[in-house]
Design a protein around this motif. Structure first.
Motif, PDB file in Angstrom:
ATOM      1  N   ARG A 231      13.633  -0.411  19.064  1.00  0.00           N
ATOM      2  CA  ARG A 231      14.682   0.607  19.188  1.00  0.00           C
ATOM      3  C   ARG A 231      15.426   0.647  17.863  1.00  0.00           C
ATOM      4  NH1 ARG A 231      13.240   2.775  23.772  1.00  0.00           N
ATOM      5  NH2 ARG A 231      13.309   1.466  25.594  1.00  0.00           N
ATOM      6  N   SER A 232      15.434   1.798  17.242  1.00  0.00           N
ATOM      7  CA  SER A 232      16.104   1.920  15.952  1.00  0.00           C
ATOM      8  C   SER A 232      17.301   2.852  16.073  1.00  0.00           C
ATOM      9  CB  SER A 232      15.139   2.458  14.898  1.00  0.00           C
ATOM     10  OG  SER A 232      14.741   3.767  15.233  1.00  0.00           O
ATOM     11  N   ASP A 233      18.245   2.647  15.180  1.00  0.00           N
ATOM     12  CA  ASP A 233      19.368   3.574  15.096  1.00  0.00           C
ATOM     13  C   ASP A 233      19.216   4.361  13.788  1.00  0.00           C
ATOM     14  OD1 ASP A 233      20.184   1.846  13.045  1.00  0.00           O
ATOM     15  OD2 ASP A 233      21.825   0.979  14.199  1.00  0.00           O
ATOM     16  N   GLU A 234      20.157   5.219  13.518  1.00  0.00           N
ATOM     17  CA  GLU A 234      20.070   6.072  12.333  1.00  0.00           C
ATOM     18  C   GLU A 234      20.088   5.252  11.035  1.00  0.00           C
ATOM     19  OE1 GLU A 234      19.229   9.306  12.172  1.00  0.00           O
ATOM     20  OE2 GLU A 234      18.977   9.025  14.329  1.00  0.00           O
TER      21      GLU A 234
END
Length: 149
Positions: A4-7
């Motif tokens: 899960r990645s964020d910006e």
């Protein structure tokens, strides 16, 4: 486990895709976090980022000819043949597939003579290989092994 990645992770990965030698300081400016935080995030991404690498212009190093091979094999032989092909210097990509063909491979070699040599002296000597269809690449419009997150 699914990543899960964020910006911020996406921005860091995009920066590294554009220039694997980007400094933590430059990425910190781009992401608006500290260079220490960038470093920590890159360490966290080590399971996602497989390698920091360069792209070589194939023609400038004598790899003028690119071909795509579509291969049919005897039942149960595809993986063994694909592994054999994976060992060859001029074969850059090898995939086992489901469908009409069992293996798809990409060759980059010096010229048509060397492609003919690979076909006659390597491919035709492999036991269990039933059929090879070769398509010569005229022009590569897109070659991008990076994944968009």
């Amino acid at each position: 486990m699914l990543f899960r990645s964020d910006e911020i992770d996406k921005t860091i990965i995009e920066s590294l895709k554009q220039n694997a030698r980007s400094s933590y300081k430059d990425m910190a400016k781009e992401t608006h976090i500290s260079d220490v935080a960038v470093h920590k995030r890159i360490k966290k991404l080590q399971g996602i980022i497989k390698a920091f690498t360069i792209l070589v212009d194939q023609k400038s190093v004598g790899k003028e000819t690119t071909a795509i091979l579509m291969i049919k094999c005897e039942v149960g032989k595809a993986l063994e043949i694909a592994e054999r092909l994976s060992q060859e210097e001029d074969i850059y990509e090898v995939y086992t597939t489901v469908g009409e063909y069992d293996i798809i491979a990409k060759i980059r070699t010096g010229n048509m003579d060397s492609l003919k040599d690979i076909t006659e002296n390597l491919l035709m000597q492999i036991k269990g290989l039933n059929e090879v269809r070769t398509s010569i690449v005229f022009e590569a419009l897109k070659e991008d092994m990076t994944l968009v997150l």
